[in-house]
Scaffold this active site. Structure first.
Site, PDB file in Angstrom:
ATOM      1  N   GLU A 182       0.829  -1.209   0.000  1.00  0.00           N
ATOM      2  CA  GLU A 182       0.000   0.000   0.000  1.00  0.00           C
ATOM      3  C   GLU A 182       0.869   1.267   0.000  1.00  0.00           C
ATOM      4  O   GLU A 182       0.671   2.187   0.800  1.00  0.00           O
ATOM      5  CB  GLU A 182      -0.962  -0.016   1.192  1.00  0.00           C
ATOM      6  N   GLU A 262      -7.469  -7.196  -0.737  1.00  0.00           N
ATOM      7  CA  GLU A 262      -7.915  -7.151   0.660  1.00  0.00           C
ATOM      8  C   GLU A 262      -9.412  -6.825   0.658  1.00  0.00           C
ATOM      9  O   GLU A 262      -9.806  -5.661   0.557  1.00  0.00           O
ATOM     10  CB  GLU A 262      -7.154  -6.099   1.482  1.00  0.00           C
TER      11      GLU A 262
END
Length: 635
Positions: A182, A262
């Protein structure tokens, strides 16, 4: 000539013949698919972190995930676990990563590996080892800084040779490997670093698995998170528009499979906030949307587990690192399909049913049921020793004219007591007088002559308290608790302790004696005898009980330690740190106790508590058979 001879002859004539027989995992950009050995492949995965689960339970959790219809498991690799000190490596017990990988392969499941080096994961310092703060310049983590890159390279030179045999192209089960984590959510946006970390991964993974990135559902995340020639994926939960999120993938790469790396069926919880709940119906609805779009996705988390010890991290909800600090619970139940103890929930069975309806190969080899739990009853503790007493001081104090942070003391976890003797000049003030500590990380308890007179809390950014100082006062003590380093966002370089001069009125206090209590070992407590006079022990203090399990339990069962009535502290069972408790803060009241942490009757178990501020009325704790994760919240 037999068939084997023909094949051997072909391979001698054309060496490429044997290469076609090697396993491959690739991306078909034209048809928007993953290809496993040339055939279309889609995965439904779930996150399972080996470092949050006792090793004896790994196989059980893997099998339950397979039984729900998952064909793949996703895990992070936690650098801090494997290299707790520079050049000291651990791959045994709960750190036995290879064994974990092999268990997954034995179930004919695939693995998505997320080696970081930064992982977030709601872990202390985002999985970085604390000592990085001492060997790298400030604001250098996750950048092209040469010092940071040196330590990452060294770590990967240990980790990646362990991983390489397990890559799919080498006959293993690792199909995807994440590069960084991320990165679009981090301030640095360092293009040179992204290319460097990509090439570091390539040097080990080559074409034996697919390299990929993960970023949030937003343009700014993809602006900085995408790495050239690395497959970009997205993450989002139940409230997002799946089509809009997948469009960010399409903008940066015109083809390839849709991937939600996710997908959140639950969510994390912080101390002093209500337990996070994600509705099962909404989870199933979003699942069906992604399945209809032929997307691959991974549940984060499918089984959360526990942040044993001091491994939980923290978030910050503000643009300033000193305020908005939100430490996370010891429990990482996450409202996941498998709860903290690994038991299936309603959400688990709804997911299983949805995958069956979608014609996934759901196995019925096992039928998961909640495991029995032990209600072992009440036990009474006795006080042992205050941390103000020298017998509790296991590390030699450090003397300095200015307060030093944990990292300068080479202390990772636990507590540091800062103490100074007040001079007549410093006591010559008009009461009430303000005590100011501009930077408190993370929570401070203030004492005058070893009597608590107040607290300071980073969460509330209260750095000043009012005191009454009289001429008889001798000592000022400040106990600083490290409640977990920030694991996400721009402020992960989260050093602990006191960083500024401490001021009483307008007078700078000095010098300081600093005594550390990292609490990474409690075996020394066994030699200390209980005191008779309970009131003679000043808090914070250690308390202890020894007990055997009831004889009607033929084997150890999982249980929960109910800390109701106590205030705040840390629990150790048979020298295992179960984690932080804070029932007064809420919402977590019980601590999960896996059966492997207990000793069966007639063996004796030892329970030790460090209580900071207030004991239960009768100094008792209970082992109960149900968790309490939704207790009242301190406002």
């Amino acid at each position: 000539m037999n068939w084997i001879s023909v094949c051997l002859l072909c391979s001698l004539i054309n060496p490429a013949f044997l290469d076609t027989q090697k396993p491959t995992f690739t991306i078909d950009y034209e048809n928007n698919e993953f290809l496993k050995d040339g055939k279309v492949f889609r995965y439904v995965s779930g996150s399972l972190h080996y470092f949050r689960i006792p090793q004896l339970y790994w196989k059980d959790r893997i099998q339950k995930m397979k039984a729900a219809g998952l064909n793949t498991i996703t895990t992070y690799v936690e650098w801090s676990l494997h290299e707790p000190f520079p050049g000291v490596y651990d791959f045994e017990g709960i750190a036995d990563l290879e064994y974990f990988i092999e268990l997954i392969k034995n179930e004919n499941m695939y693995l998505i590996l997320r080696p970081g080096p930064y992982i977030c994961a709601e872990r202390d310092f985002g999985g970085f080892p604390y000592w990085l703060l001492n060997v790298t310049p400030k604001r250098s983590l996750r950048t092209n800084n040469s010092s940071y890159k040196k330590y990452v390279s060294k770590w990967f030179s240990v980790l990646m040779p362990i991983i390489q045999p397990h890559l799919y192209g080498n006959g293993g089960n690792i199909i995807l490997v994440q590069v960084e984590n991320e990165y679009g959510s981090y301030y640095a946006c360092d293009s040179e670093y992204k290319l460097w970390i990509r090439d570091l991964f390539r040097s080990y993974v080559e074409n034996k698995a697919v390299l990929f990135t993960i970023d949030g559902c937003g343009q700014s995340y993809f602006d900085c998170g995408v790495i050239p020639e690395v497959y970009a994926t997205v993450d989002f939960g139940i409230s997002s528009n799946a089509s809009q999120c997948f469009d960010f993938m399409r903008k940066v790469q015109k083809g390839g499979p849709l991937v939600n790396s996710e997908f959140y069926p639950g969510w994390l919880t912080h101390w002093q906030e209500s337990e996070s709940i994600v509705n099962t119906t909404d989870v199933v609805k979003q699942m069906k949307v992604m399945l209809a779009m032929n997307a691959s996705f991974s549940f984060y988390m499918f089984h959360g587990g526990t942040n044993f010890g001091f491994t939980s991290g923290a978030n910050t909800n503000d643009t300033k690192e000193s305020i908005g600090y939100l430490p996370q619970l010891t429990s990482y139940d996450y409202n996941a399909p498998l709860d903290e103890a690994g038991d299936p929930t309603e959400k688990y069975f709804k997911i299983k049913q949805t995958l069956e309806e979608a014609k996934y190969a759901v196995t019925n080899e096992i039928s998961p049921n909640p495991a029995p739990k032990g209600a072992y009853g009440k036990f009474y503790l006795r006080p042992l020793v205050s941390i103000f007493e020298k017998v509790a001081q296991r590390i030699k104090p450090v003397i300095s004219n200015v307060p030093l942070p944990f990292e300068d003391l080479d202390i990772n976890t636990g507590f540091v007591m800062y103490e100074t003797t007040l001079t007549d000049d410093q006591k010559n003030v008009e009461n009430p007088v303000n005590l100011t500590v501009n930077t408190v990380r993370d929570r401070a308890i203030i004492y005058l002559d070893q009597v608590q007179v107040g607290t300071m809390n980073r969460l509330k950014a209260n750095t000043t308290i009012s005191l009454n100082i009289n001429r008889t006062v001798q000592n000022l003590s400040i106990l600083i608790e490290n409640q977990g380093r920030i694991n996400f966002g721009d402020f992960i370089e989260d050093r602990k302790g006191i960083f500024d001069q401490v001021i009483l009125g307008n007078k700078i206090l000095s010098p300081w004696k600093m005594t550390a209590y990292p609490l990474n070992d409690t075996s020394w407590i066994s030699s200390i005898k209980s005191v008779e006079n309970v009131n003679s022990v000043k808090l914070p203090a250690f308390f202890k009980t020894q007990f055997t399990l009831p004889v009607n339990y033929t084997k150890c069962l999982d249980t929960y330690l109910d800390t109701s009535g106590w205030t705040k502290g840390v629990v150790f069972l048979n020298n295992v740190n179960l984690g932080r408790y804070w029932p007064l803060g809420g919402p977590q009241v019980t601590l999960y106790v896996p059966a492997p942490f207990l000793k069966p009757s007639p063996y004796v178990n030892t329970l030790v508590i460090l209580e900071l501020e207030g004991t239960s009325q009768d100094l008792s704790v209970k082992f109960v058979d149900k968790p309490i994760l939704n207790g009242p919240i301190m406002t």
